[in-house]
Enzyme design. Structure first.
Site, PDB file in Angstrom:
ATOM      1  N   ASP B 315       0.853  -1.181   0.000  1.00 28.87           N
ATOM      2  CA  ASP B 315       0.000   0.000   0.000  1.00 28.87           C
ATOM      3  C   ASP B 315       0.881   1.220   0.000  1.00 28.87           C
ATOM      4  O   ASP B 315       1.890   1.264   0.693  1.00 28.87           O
ATOM      5  CB  ASP B 315      -0.885  -0.002   1.251  1.00 28.87           C
ATOM      6  N   GLU B 356      -0.628  16.988   8.934  1.00 29.95           N
ATOM      7  CA  GLU B 356      -0.779  17.843   7.765  1.00 29.95           C
ATOM      8  C   GLU B 356      -0.692  19.301   8.165  1.00 29.95           C
ATOM      9  O   GLU B 356       0.020  20.093   7.536  1.00 29.95           O
ATOM     10  CB  GLU B 356      -2.146  17.615   7.111  1.00 29.95           C
ATOM     11  N   ALA B 387     -16.918  17.069  10.260  1.00 31.56           N
ATOM     12  CA  ALA B 387     -17.335  16.274   9.124  1.00 31.56           C
ATOM     13  C   ALA B 387     -18.388  17.006   8.315  1.00 31.56           C
ATOM     14  O   ALA B 387     -18.554  16.784   7.132  1.00 31.56           O
ATOM     15  CB  ALA B 387     -17.866  14.932   9.606  1.00 31.56           C
ATOM     16  N   SER B 392     -11.478  23.885   8.264  1.00 27.14           N
ATOM     17  CA  SER B 392     -11.080  24.332   9.593  1.00 27.14           C
ATOM     18  C   SER B 392     -10.509  25.731   9.442  1.00 27.14           C
ATOM     19  O   SER B 392     -10.299  26.196   8.326  1.00 27.14           O
ATOM     20  CB  SER B 392     -10.044  23.367  10.190  1.00 27.14           C
TER      21      SER B 392
END
Lengths: 584, 689, 193
Positions: B315, B356, B387, B392
């Protein structure tokens, strides 16, 4: 080691390797059913045969069916040879009015020729009628050889195919082997041999007045005035006997007989014929699996073992018999004589050609001889015996040698594969428990027959009474006999009086088990491999076409052969050698 | 989740002592029968014991002291082999026990009753049982597989699924299951645990190392067949020596036939006792080495298959890349400068603790030396990612700074009746086409630009793939990204191939294709949707953090949930096979010297001339035979460490590897016994045996 | 299933028997008799009276001093029995071999007591077939003086004859140099064409 000797050996090997390639590629075409220049000539014969015998040439057989067809055919073959022998007195083409052969000898000979062993318990010119020679022995020379080649081709198909149920068609493999390979080669070779002086006639034996009508004194007990010269249709049989690694001679002395092998040239060609097809089949194999180097690797391994052992035989024979040296006999080589151990050897062949032949015939399970191995120096005689004990895989019999060698390759690949950390694979086929089981059977059977048979023979009187030479040499005679039978070789330490019910039976059983006890597991391997997927080659795959692999293969063959037979050899040729050279 | 390594010394006193007891228990015939090679030694020992006892009263076919010496050492051969197996078992069991007790790092909030603000106790994840209720709040890891019974949250499953974007999990419907090891980013979830943590695997693993239940692997079976065949050959060789010897005595008219004791000694020396005695220890040690790497294999077959792997499916996220995307560029639009964009972006990110988010702040600092500001000093309020909004940011007074996906920002801008600039959309598309993720930054109604979030390839991974290539193993990267991105990352990481826009079906299809071409495929997986592919793969390593379905489908579980470990697993598998091969070769090569020792000795009375073969110049026939037997027994002990540690593996091509190992174990196998037997003979002579 | 191949097996065997057991040897025989009749029938040496003197490939027994002697032959019941070829098959360490060699040495020495040169090995060791037509040139040279004396011929003349009947290696490479004993003796008797 003379310069001329080296030259003869070099010439021999060069001719062998040169001819092997084109023949091998041709044979690949034959078995892959590709068109040939002979198809036009022999194609109708082939098609006619399939029609005649109700065979569907397109049928693809599972390995069990292949084996069944092979076994039935070989069974009837053996029966035919058996009945020809025990009925020959009443059958035509028997100008010498030779009697019917005894049951035990007939059994032994029938098995011997059906199994491509061609052990001669009998003496050709005093036992077998022309009809038995031609229709019995001659036919088997062809079909037993073609049988061995068919099994090899079936095994190669196992490597070629992926997820396949079948391994080919025994009838077509048999037929094509005879029609397109053995028959044309034999025909040409037979005529060349006649040109050299090999007889080919249906006339009865010739009686000729002797030049020396009255001998001096005591040499001959009964005065002879004529010489009866045995002749017969020999050339046609000798050609196939050499090419098909059969080896059963027309005459008792086999290729030492001047009518079987009259000249240095006939000798050279016959020696070439011993190894020609076994060597060529390596190329056939390479071509059929799509990588000529695979064939080369095996051929190189065979050649290296052959050449090294040839030098042992040659050196040992050339050094002569230390016992004779003390009697004032000149054994050293000179321009005027070959020197060395000439007992049981022919003048025209000398030491080198006898040594090449002995090594080749031991290597190739041919079993023909041009000198008497029983009279060899201990080490010189040990080499052909050991080559047989190695499993008849150094060239080996036509087909049988290479399929035996491929089984050793599986074992070598198995251990080597582990050493590089992978489940072993050969030519893209994973070698797993089933293959190892079959390979084990294949290695065990000859060892069991040779050691078990010898053990039996040295404890029963029927075994010991046949021994011709005293001491450790007698042990070697028996060991050689069982090696030869189990390895389907056919040569002998011929002093052993083996034409007895005990040996005819024991050796007959050895030949049977040594042939079919191996063919069946080989076909089982072929079936198992054909059904497997083919694993792609990566850099992590053990390459099997490199010098390292050839060395590994040699190591495996020699190690198994040495570990199995060293103690027995120590009590035969080795101790004889030590004693012979120690006391003189 | 920090990887815990259960390193332990090769031997410890407890293990050795326990093994010692076990060694004698294994003398039961039923235990011995399982190892055909050692069973022959066992039978031979019984035979010589009997002969010795018989000889004491009736006069044997050899001297009593010699028979006793041989008998003694034959029993030692059996015991040494038992001991090797016991030690390997003991070590593996100790490792398994250590794993069982190892605490997992995930702390779960176990609820007393199914209510959001019900009281909870903190427990570690292994303590959770099926049916337990846990509360998982923003920032928490999901402790075990479970079903959401209340709440809606965004969950980062990137470490597992490879999907970079967070996913929504809510009660009811298709998105109600959560996977152990994933992380809740916002909001909260109440989850009912649906599976017990990986203990079942441990139990299976422990069963595997115990000889009673251990199944032989296919390769072990094949090797055993070969060893049995060799044993039969040597049985044949030695049994027939008796008639041969009797005949030789007859024909040479001197000496006495070889004694049964000597024949048994010869037999035991010749049969491959070294590999036969260590074979099961090697297998058990292989399992142990896996455990040392925190990998639990559910079958020995899987470990063996690991050595054969041709293709690794990896992966992208977590294995090849760091898993979390990193900011790599600020792309302003219109007259906005890059620095302005960076400054605003930094403001929007101040309270964002995700990797991030941190990477944006770091990039701003690197590029424009923008100092980190404290959010309360600015009087700003932090708007967390949710969600629902999928954005943000911060509110500083009137200023509403937001960052988020293009469509979220578009909605935000248009909600303030401002125009969403087409240039922003175009830029976002370009970034996406490069395989990076665009994050738009808006200040009120004004779109400032795009932050490019890029996957970062792990350091050193390219070298690992290079090693794999040298081993002949092909690497295929699996990613949900589009082809362009995938190609770019594949090239950077140095994988051989990639599967882009991978769906579970595509993954399964890829595995089947590779297998159809005859390749063995290894993969790691953790999601339920990985289960079919895991079941199809030949070596399937499930992450311990993964779903129960994934673990059931796989044949190994990595407790560290570290996908890169696949490479180590392959190496361990190879090592196990190599150790078997090396010891087989060594064992066989040993026989040469043993022949030179025993054959001249055995027939010394009949054929003194055979003494010429006594090239080691051993003192006497009995000392020669005894030396060979002793060497044969001691070499088993000497090789126990090698059997346990495994043959050293270096990534090399097959040819070079074979050449080295042949030289070491084949060549060494020929030479070592010559030296060893000679030394033992000297010792025996000194002790005047 | 197992019995299916019986019919094709029998028919195949019949077909191959006819092809390789009858047709093949017949064709070879006809070709040989047509093109190589002398060799095909045993390479007989025919004198002027069309009388066969022997085969040039098959040795004959010689024991009188005026003839060159060939290799010792182990055929039974008498040496050089061309109806039952055979070697002696004595092992190198067999006392019987040493005895036989000693007897042969004695016979050679008795026939020519003056000759004390070492005896070439092929003169005292049995050939493989028992029918070896040749001896080594060394073995021929060894006997020259005896023949010359027995036949009252000058030594050089016999030497010259031996030289003429010495066959070198084929292309100077293959085989061994050799002397055909029968032909040499026939030449001595002047019975050769």
């Amino acid at each position: 080691m003379t310069e001329n000797g080296l030259l003869q050996i070099t010439l021999y090997l060069a001719a062998l390797l040169l001819l092997a390639k084109p023949l091998g590629l041709y044979m690949a075409k034959v078995y892959e059913n590709r068109p040939l220049f002979l198809t036009r000539l022999l194609g109708p014969l082939e098609a006619g045969l399939y029609r005649f015998s109700g065979v569907d040439p397109e049928q693809d057989m599972r390995w069990q069916d292949y084996a069944a067809a092979l076994l039935w055919f070989n069974l009837f073959s053996g029966l035919a040879v058996f009945f020809l022998q025990i009925l020959q007195a009443w059958l035509p083409l028997n100008p010498q009015h030779l009697a019917n052969v005894s049951f035990d000898s007939a059994f032994n000979t029938a098995v011997s020729f059906a199994t491509n062993t061609n052990w001669q318990g009998y003496s050709g010119e005093t036992t077998m009628s022309y009809l038995t020679q031609m229709l019995g022995l001659g036919v088997q020379n062809f079909v037993s050889a073609a049988t061995g080649m068919a099994v090899l081709i079936a095994l190669v198909r196992g490597f070629q195919r992926t997820h396949a149920a079948g391994i080919g068609n025994f009838w077509t493999d048999l037929t094509r082997g005879v029609l397109y390979i053995l028959l044309p080669l034999s025909f040409v070779f037979a005529l060349v041999l006649v040109g050299q002086g090999v007889v080919q006639t249906f006339k009865p034996y010739q009686s000729i007045p002797l030049v020396e009508q009255v001998s001096s004194a005591a040499t001959a007990p009964a005065e002879q005035t004529t010489q009866t010269i045995a002749i017969g249709p020999a050339a046609s049989q000798i050609a196939i006997k050499q090419l098909g690694t059969n080896g059963g001679g027309f005459f008792n002395a086999n290729s030492a007989h001047p009518f079987e092998n009259p000249t240095p040239l006939s000798n050279f060609l016959e020696m070439l014929a011993i190894l020609l097809i076994p060597a060529a089949l390596c190329h056939t194999f390479g071509a059929m699996v799509g990588n000529p180097r695979q064939g080369w690797a095996i051929l190189a391994a065979m050649t290296m073992v052959f050449v090294s052992l040839l030098f042992v035989t040659w050196g040992s024979e050339q050094s002569g018999n230390p016992a004779l040296a003390s009697l004032g006999v000149e054994q050293s080589v000179s321009v005027n004589q070959a020197g060395g151990n000439m007992e049981g050897k022919e003048t025209r062949f000398g030491i080198v050609n006898s040594a090449i032949w002995a090594t080749a015939t031991g290597a190739a399970s041919n079993g023909s001889v041009n000198s008497m191995h029983d009279s060899y120096t201990p080490l010189g005689g040990m080499i052909p015996m050991w080559l047989i004990q190695l499993g008849e895989v150094i060239f080996g019999g036509v087909g049988s040698g290479l399929y035996g060698m491929l089984v050793f390759a599986l074992v070598a690949v198995f251990v080597a594969g582990l050493m590089i950390g992978r489940t072993p694979e050969y030519l893209g086929k994973k070698i797993e428990a089933f293959e190892m089981k079959m390979a084990s059977i294949i290695i065990l059977i000859p060892a069991f027959l040779i050691l078990g048979g010898t053990a039996l023979a040295v404890i029963v009187d029927a075994g010991k009474s046949a021994i011709a030479n005293p001491g450790a040499h007698g042990f070697s005679e028996i060991l050689y006999a069982f090696s030869s039978a189990a390895g389907n070789n056919g040569s002998a330490f011929a002093g052993l009086g083996a034409n007895t019910p005990f040996y005819n039976t024991a050796l007959g059983i050895s030949m049977l088990a040594g042939r079919y006890g191996i063919i069946i597991p080989v076909l089982a391997i072929a079936g198992s491999l054909a059904a497997k997927k083919t694993v792609p080659t990566t850099i992590g795959t053990l390459p099997t076409d490199t010098p390292l692999f050839a060395m590994l293969l040699i190591g495996t063959v020699l190690l198994v052969g040495a570990l199995t037979f060293v103690p027995a050899l120590a009590l035969g040729p080795v101790i004889e050698h030590l004693i012979m050279n120690g006391t003189h | 989740m920090t990887p815990t390594q259960h390193k332990q010394p090769l031997f410890s006193w407890q293990i050795l002592l326990a093994a010692l007891g076990d060694t004698f228990l294994k003398l039961a015939p039923r235990q011995q029968w399982k190892n055909p090679v050692m069973f022959v030694v066992y039978t031979g020992s019984l035979l010589t014991t009997g002969l010795w006892l018989w000889g004491l009263f009736n006069g044997g076919d050899d001297s009593a002291s010699f028979m006793l010496g041989v008998t003694f050492w034959l029993w030692f051969t059996v015991l040494f082999a038992n001991f090797a197996e016991s030690v390997a078992e003991g070590r593996s069991k100790a490792q398994a026990a250590a794993l069982r007790s190892a605490k997992r790092d995930i702390v779960a909030k176990k609820l007393d009753e199914p209510r959001y603000n019900a009281p909870y106790v903190k427990v570690t994840s292994p303590a959770l049982r099926k049916g337990d209720l846990v509360l998982i709040e923003a920032g928490d890891f999901v402790p075990a597989d479970g079903e959401v019974i209340e709440g809606v949250a965004s969950v980062d499953e990137s470490a597992i699924t490879g999907e970079s974007a967070p996913v929504i999990r809510e009660s009811g419907g298709d998105f109600s299951s959560v996977t152990g090891g994933t992380r809740v980013l916002s909001d909260w979830l109440m989850v009912r645990v649906t599976a017990n943590p990986g203990e079942a695997f441990l139990d299976r693993m422990i069963a595997m190392v115990e000889s009673a239940t251990r199944q032989k692997t296919p390769n072990e079976i094949a090797l055993t067949i070969l060893l049995v065949a060799l044993t039969l050959i040597f049985l044949l060789t030695t049994v027939t020596l008796l008639p041969f010897s009797i005949y030789s005595v007859e024909t040479a008219k001197s000496g006495t036939p070889v004694s049964i004791t000597v024949l048994v000694a010869l037999l035991v020396c010749l049969i491959p006792t070294t590999i036969g005695g260590l074979l099961s220890a090697i297998g058990v040690a292989g399992i142990g080495r896996m455990m040392q790497k925190n990998v639990i294999a559910t079958s020995g077959r899987a470990i063996e298959a690991a050595g054969d792997v041709d293709v690794l499916l990896l992966d992208k996220t977590g294995t090849i890349t760091l898993g979390n995307r990193q900011a790599s560029a600020f792309l302003p639009i219109g007259e906005i400068t890059e620095k302005e964009l960076a400054d605003t972006a930094q403001l929007a990110t101040l309270a964002d603790e995700t990797p991030e988010g941190r990477s944006i702040i770091i990039l701003a600092k690197q590029k424009f030396n923008i100092r980190e500001r404290k959010i309360h000093e600015l009087g700003a309020t932090f708007i967390a990612f949710s969600a629902q909004t999928r954005m943000s940011g911060v509110n500083i007074g009137e200023r509403q700074i937001r960052k988020g996906a293009a469509d979220a920002i578009r909605r935000f801008v248009e909600a303030q009746h401002a125009k969403f600039p087409p240039e922003a959309m175009r830029l976002a598309d370009i970034v996406a086409r490069h395989g990076s993720t665009p994050l738009l930054v808006a200040d009120g109604g004004r779109v400032l630009g795009v932050i490019e979030l890029k996957d970062t390839v792990k350091g050193g991974i390219k070298e690992r793939f290079g090693e794999l290539r040298r081993m002949g193993i092909k690497t295929i990267m699996i990613t949900g990204d589009n082809r362009l991105t995938a190609a770019a990352i594949a090239a950077e990481a140095g994988v051989d191939d990639f599967l882009a826009e991978a769906t579970p079906e595509a993954k399964l299809k890829l595995i089947r294709e590779q297998q159809a071409e005859g390749r063995l495929v290894a993969m790691t997986g953790d999601g339920t949707n990985d289960a079919p592919a895991l079941a199809q793969a030949d070596v399937a390593v499930a992450m311990n953090s993964g779903t129960q379905a994934a673990k059931e489908a796989g044949n190994m579980v990595d407790l560290d949930s570290n996908p890169t470990k696949l490479i180590e697993i392959v190496e361990t598998g190879k090592q196990m096979l190599m150790t078997r091969g090396a010891l087989t070769t060594f064992s066989l090569a040993n026989d040469l010297a043993k022949y030179f020792a025993i054959v001249p000795a055995a027939f010394a009375s009949t054929y003194p001339a055979l003494g010429a073969l006594n090239i080691m110049r051993l003192d006497s026939p009995s000392s020669a035979i005894l030396s060979a037997v002793i060497f044969n027994a001691l070499i088993i002990v000497a090789l126990i460490p090698l059997a346990l540690k495994g043959v050293k593996y270096r990534p090399q091509n097959a040819e070079a590897l074979l050449r080295n190992n042949l030289l070491i174990y084949g060549g060494g196998g020929v030479i070592v016994p010559f030296v060893g037997i000679k030394l033992i003979d000297l010792g025996l002579t000194a002790l005047s045996f | 299933m197992v019995f299916n191949p019986i019919k094709p097996a029998l028919l195949m065997l019949m077909y191959f028997s006819a092809l390789t057991g009858i047709i093949y040897p017949l064709i070879v025989t006809f070709s040989a008799q047509a093109f190589l009749p002398r060799q095909a029938n045993g390479s007989l040496i025919i004198d002027d009276n069309n009388q066969a003197l022997g085969s040039e490939l098959i040795g004959q027994a010689f024991s009188r001093p005026e003839y060159f002697w060939g290799r010792p032959s182990a055929t039974s019941p008498h040496p050089y029995n061309a109806g039952a070829s055979s070697g002696a098959n004595q092992g190198p360490a067999n006392p019987a071999l040493l005895e036989a060699v000693q007897t042969r040495i004695k016979a050679l020495r008795n026939a020519d007591p003056k000759n004390t040169k070492p005896i070439p090995v092929d003169l005292v060791t049995a050939s493989a077939s028992g029918l070896d037509p040749d001896i080594s040139p060394a073995a021929a040279v060894f006997q020259i003086e005896r023949i010359a004396a027995a036949r009252h011929l000058p030594v050089p003349k016999v030497q010259e004859l031996v030289k003429r009947y010495t066959e070198p290696r084929l292309w100077r490479i293959l085989g061994e140099p050799r002397v055909n004993v029968l032909k040499l003796n026939l030449a001595l008797d002047q019975r050769l064409k």
